[in-house]
Design an enzyme around this catalytic site. Structure first.
Site, PDB file in Angstrom:
ATOM      1  N   GLU A   1       0.852  -1.638   0.133  1.00 27.29           N
ATOM      2  CA  GLU A   1      -0.425   0.208  -0.247  1.00 27.29           C
ATOM      3  C   GLU A   1       1.167   1.171  -0.082  1.00 27.29           C
ATOM      4  O   GLU A   1       2.053   1.444   0.385  1.00 27.29           O
ATOM      5  CB  GLU A   1      -0.762   0.382   1.286  1.00 27.29           C
ATOM      6  CG  GLU A   1      -1.867   0.998   1.282  1.00 27.29           C
ATOM      7  CD  GLU A   1      -2.880   1.435   2.402  1.00 27.29           C
ATOM      8  OE1 GLU A   1      -3.729   0.219   2.166  1.00 27.29           O
ATOM      9  OE2 GLU A   1      -2.516   2.161   3.622  1.00 27.29           O
TER      10      GLU A   1
ATOM     11  N   GLY B   1     -14.392   5.624   5.024  1.00 26.80           N
ATOM     12  CA  GLY B   1     -13.329   7.248   4.858  1.00 26.80           C
ATOM     13  C   GLY B   1     -13.068   7.346   6.771  1.00 26.80           C
ATOM     14  O   GLY B   1     -14.253   7.039   7.477  1.00 26.80           O
ATOM     15  N   ASP B   2     -12.464   7.918   7.051  1.00 27.84           N
ATOM     16  CA  ASP B   2     -11.824   9.176   8.057  1.00 27.84           C
ATOM     17  C   ASP B   2     -12.497   9.942   8.240  1.00 27.84           C
ATOM     18  O   ASP B   2     -13.181  10.643   7.317  1.00 27.84           O
ATOM     19  CB  ASP B   2     -10.634   8.672   8.681  1.00 27.84           C
ATOM     20  CG  ASP B   2      -9.795   8.136   8.532  1.00 27.84           C
ATOM     21  OD1 ASP B   2     -10.443   6.761   9.106  1.00 27.84           O
ATOM     22  OD2 ASP B   2      -8.841   7.117   8.200  1.00 27.84           O
TER      23      ASP B   2
ATOM     24  N   TYR C   1     -22.862   5.395   3.906  1.00 28.89           N
ATOM     25  CA  TYR C   1     -21.844   3.636   4.330  1.00 28.89           C
ATOM     26  C   TYR C   1     -21.346   3.611   3.542  1.00 28.89           C
ATOM     27  O   TYR C   1     -21.547   3.661   2.612  1.00 28.89           O
ATOM     28  CB  TYR C   1     -22.559   3.362   5.279  1.00 28.89           C
ATOM     29  CG  TYR C   1     -23.823   3.353   6.412  1.00 28.89           C
ATOM     30  CD1 TYR C   1     -23.106   3.525   8.322  1.00 28.89           C
ATOM     31  CD2 TYR C   1     -25.180   4.149   6.353  1.00 28.89           C
ATOM     32  CE1 TYR C   1     -23.395   4.277   8.476  1.00 28.89           C
ATOM     33  CE2 TYR C   1     -25.438   4.079   7.437  1.00 28.89           C
ATOM     34  CZ  TYR C   1     -24.928   3.492   8.661  1.00 28.89           C
ATOM     35  OH  TYR C   1     -25.783   4.493   9.539  1.00 28.89           O
TER      36      TYR C   1
ATOM     37  N   LYS D   1     -21.981  -5.309   4.043  1.00 24.30           N
ATOM     38  CA  LYS D   1     -20.798  -5.147   2.726  1.00 24.30           C
ATOM     39  C   LYS D   1     -20.455  -6.141   1.500  1.00 24.30           C
ATOM     40  O   LYS D   1     -20.697  -6.069   0.590  1.00 24.30           O
ATOM     41  CB  LYS D   1     -19.975  -4.797   3.208  1.00 24.30           C
ATOM     42  CG  LYS D   1     -19.624  -3.253   3.808  1.00 24.30           C
ATOM     43  CD  LYS D   1     -18.344  -2.417   4.735  1.00 24.30           C
ATOM     44  CE  LYS D   1     -18.009  -3.401   5.037  1.00 24.30           C
ATOM     45  NZ  LYS D   1     -16.716  -2.527   5.896  1.00 24.30           N
TER      46      LYS D   1
ATOM     47  N   GLN E   1      -7.620  -3.848   9.254  1.00 25.93           N
ATOM     48  CA  GLN E   1      -7.120  -2.471   9.553  1.00 25.93           C
ATOM     49  C   GLN E   1      -5.568  -3.076  10.206  1.00 25.93           C
ATOM     50  O   GLN E   1      -5.142  -5.016  10.893  1.00 25.93           O
ATOM     51  CB  GLN E   1      -7.616  -1.996  11.705  1.00 25.93           C
ATOM     52  CG  GLN E   1      -6.761  -1.312  11.977  1.00 25.93           C
ATOM     53  CD  GLN E   1      -7.429  -1.311  13.448  1.00 25.93           C
ATOM     54  OE1 GLN E   1      -8.444  -1.613  13.584  1.00 25.93           O
ATOM     55  NE2 GLN E   1      -7.820   0.530  13.240  1.00 25.93           N
TER      56      GLN E   1
ATOM     57  N   TYR F   1       1.631  -2.310   5.007  1.00 25.98           N
ATOM     58  CA  TYR F   1       1.353  -1.264   4.714  1.00 25.98           C
ATOM     59  C   TYR F   1       3.142   0.020   4.368  1.00 25.98           C
ATOM     60  O   TYR F   1       3.379  -0.078   5.145  1.00 25.98           O
ATOM     61  CB  TYR F   1       1.070  -1.159   5.891  1.00 25.98           C
ATOM     62  CG  TYR F   1      -1.187  -1.085   6.035  1.00 25.98           C
ATOM     63  CD1 TYR F   1      -1.786  -0.973   5.026  1.00 25.98           C
ATOM     64  CD2 TYR F   1      -1.440  -1.993   7.115  1.00 25.98           C
ATOM     65  CE1 TYR F   1      -3.015  -0.776   5.227  1.00 25.98           C
ATOM     66  CE2 TYR F   1      -2.215  -2.501   7.987  1.00 25.98           C
ATOM     67  CZ  TYR F   1      -3.151  -1.841   5.923  1.00 25.98           C
ATOM     68  OH  TYR F   1      -4.391  -2.491   6.442  1.00 25.98           O
TER      69      TYR F   1
END
Length: 604
Positions: A22, A113-114, A135, A178, A189, A282
């Site tokens: 990422e 999103g944050d 959402y 989803k 996460q 990440y």
């Protein structure tokens, strides 16, 4: 290719795990250039895909689509684009999806999103924007409605909970919603408690969620960043992590070494669990920490000659684009060999009709786009970085030294060469250096190759059990007063030497036959297939390249104007006004002589 299909195919064909990276969107143009270079290096590790984060609103969010287009179209990296609901009305979502679609992107990570950040650097309460989605499941449904099965859609998963939801069962319900709306895979996460993560995986499967679980792996590079991220994400840190990291917290090197061992142990336990066979790294736009983990897990693909350098065999002698509009492209002019970014930008508006049988059509038509397709500047470095890399050459000797540094690998790029040289030039390196010492500045080159195996680690390309061939090629800048003698030499050897020569005022000289459209300078012979001729020299392409090359010199001069380096300005002006851009091909690929160099010595 869609990520779920890539993962399924990869794991059917081999037993070892796969991985991906990422990257986030840099804030400066130089940061973007640095990221492209890092992504290009990490391509050599053969990740299954990369993903590009989305910044909610503003210039950086639009830059996300540019990064996706470049990674897909130029770097040949399967790319997944993040897309969020934050500050995104449907019209902006439509625009982002259209750009991703046009770039050949087939993978979207759909996120709520944050919350946006206010002027004090604090998170605001998350609210849907007007004409936007509340959402992630709504975004998933919308993408599926608009594009059917074109996109593989990924979603976020939270194995240790979410700050806005303290009920694990409710989080699993949201994940299931989803998936029911059309999600194809999940990316989790970051986490460090592997046992807790595996317990969560079991609960996911028990809930009837069967899509691939892709764990997000965050390397440990320094103690402060490790603590900061765990606190911000509110995740559990196992006691053994703290026991090992706390005593060395003031030594970043030791923290990284210890952290790498901890992450290797964590990843191996994941891969042994049966729930996971892919790792998503990440990177934080860095490379070493992620590669150290993958190396210790023995997941990096090594070349077949025992080198430390990671060298996948390319299907063509240039990086093949993943944009489906270019899937028929099998031929490129050699002039852009070291400038793939501008070549793809120039031809970005082509469609499949303009790659008949793998090569572009009628050379008398306007085959190439305008120079402004290449971006704000043809030199992909900022003024500051340009001066740091190439200093302020003031004499012809300085220019010779600059090009020689590139040839010797001390510089990774030049104003007209975006990518480093490979070992292909090793056999002719001393000749190239000698030419530059005599103020004949080399731009591009390749040695002759007569039937080397397609698996050759230096010049090989294409399917195995084939053979590759090359004509010797040299592109260079020659002082104008030496052009007549050069032409005489070529006339004496016109049975096997062909050339184009042009100055900044478009005065063209050539000995190419008028009816010759293209001269193949690279080709390959493979079992059960037609001969491939992926690299050519031809007039229309050379004229387009000449325009670009002299524009590059003029832009480089502007960096010296801004830096008030008068002598450097004068030097570039002298080259523009008094040098001729030439390419010459030795069509006798069987001879073992370095004919081009031997003849150019007569110009000294």
């Amino acid at each position: 290719m869609r990520i779920s299909q890539k993962l399924q195919r990869a794991h059917e064909e081999r037993e070892d795990a796969t991985f991906s990276f990422e990257f986030f969107v840099p804030k400066t143009s130089q940061g973007v250039q640095n990221l492209y270079e890092r992504m290009d290096r990490m391509y050599q590790t053969q990740p299954e895909f990369i993903d590009i984060t989305w910044n909610a609103g503003g210039r950086l969010s639009m830059l996300s689509t540019d990064l996706v287009a470049t990674s897909q179209g130029v770097l040949g990296l399967e790319t997944c684009m993040h897309l969020t609901c934050t500050n995104m009305p449907v019209s902006q979502i439509d625009d982002a999806l259209k750009k991703a679609y046009d770039a050949g992107c087939e993978n979207i990570l759909a996120l709520r999103g944050d919350p946006p950040i206010n002027s004090l650097g604090e998170e605001e309460e998350w609210k849907p924007c007007e004409n936007g989605f509340r959402y992630a499941k709504d975004l998933v449904s919308y993408i599926r409605e608009q594009y059917g099965d074109h996109f593989d859609i990924g979603v976020a998963a939270y194995p240790e909970g979410h700050p806005e939801c303290d009920c694990d069962d409710k989080l699993l319900l949201h994940l299931k919603e989803k998936v029911d709306c059309g999600a194809d895979f999940m990316v989790t996460q970051m986490f460090y408690d592997v046992d807790k993560f595996l317990d969560w995986c079991a609960r996911v499967r028990e809930a009837g969620i069967s899509i691939p679980i892709i764990p997000g792996i965050m390397p440990i590079t320094s103690y402060p960043s490790f603590i900061r991220r765990t606190q911000w994400c509110q995740i559990n840190v196992p006691d053994n992590f703290l026991e090992l990291l706390e005593p060395v917290k003031d030594d970043d090197q030791l923290v990284r070494d210890v952290g790498t061992e901890l992450m290797v142990e964590l990843c191996q336990k994941l891969l042994d669990s049966g729930y996971v066979n892919h790792l998503h790294m990440y990177t934080m736009n860095l490379e070493k920490a992620s590669l150290m983990i993958l190396e210790k897990l023995d997941l990096l693909k090594r070349s077949n000659v025992g080198k430390d350098v990671i060298e996948p065999l390319e299907p063509l002698p240039w990086r093949k684009s993943l944009n489906p509009k270019r899937r028929n492209e099998l031929v490129r002019p050699i002039f852009w060999q070291k400038r793939p970014y501008s070549y793809v930008a120039r031809t970005s508006l082509w469609n499949e009709d303009e790659f008949p049988n793998g090569r572009f059509g009628d050379s008398s038509s306007p085959a190439y786009g305008d120079l402004d397709l290449c971006g704000h500047s043809l030199i992909r470095q900022s003024v500051k970085k340009s001066i740091e890399l190439w200093s302020t050459p003031q004499t012809l000797d300085d220019m010779s030294n600059l090009v020689t540094s590139y040839l010797e690998g001390k510089l990774k790029c030049l104003p007209w060469s975006d990518v480093p040289l490979n070992h292909e030039v090793d056999d002719i390196l001393k000749h190239l250096i000698d030419l530059n010492k005599h103020h004949i500045f080399t731009i591009n080159s390749q040695p002759k190759v007569n039937g080397k195996p397609s698996t050759d680690p230096v010049v090989g390309w294409g399917p195995t059990k084939g053979y590759v061939y090359q004509k010797e090629y040299l592109e260079f800048l020659l002082p104008r007063e030496k052009l007549p003698l050069f032409q005489e030499i070529c006339q004496e050897h016109s049975d096997h030497l062909t050339y184009f020569a042009i100055d900044s005022q478009d005065n063209l000289a050539t000995n190419h036959p008028e009816d010759s459209r293209a001269n193949a300078v690279t080709w390959g012979v493979f079992p059960g297939s037609e001969i491939l001729q992926p690299t050519i020299v031809e007039k229309a392409s050379f004229l387009a390249w000449k325009e670009e090359f002299f524009t590059i010199l003029k832009e480089w001069k502007l960096t010296f104007v801004e830096h008030k380096a008068t002598e450097s300005v004068n030097l570039v002006n002298h080259i523009i006004d008094n040098y001729v851009l030439i390419n010459v091909v030795d069509n006798d690929f069987i001879s073992t002589n370095d004919t081009i160099y031997d003849l150019l010595q007569q110009l000294y």
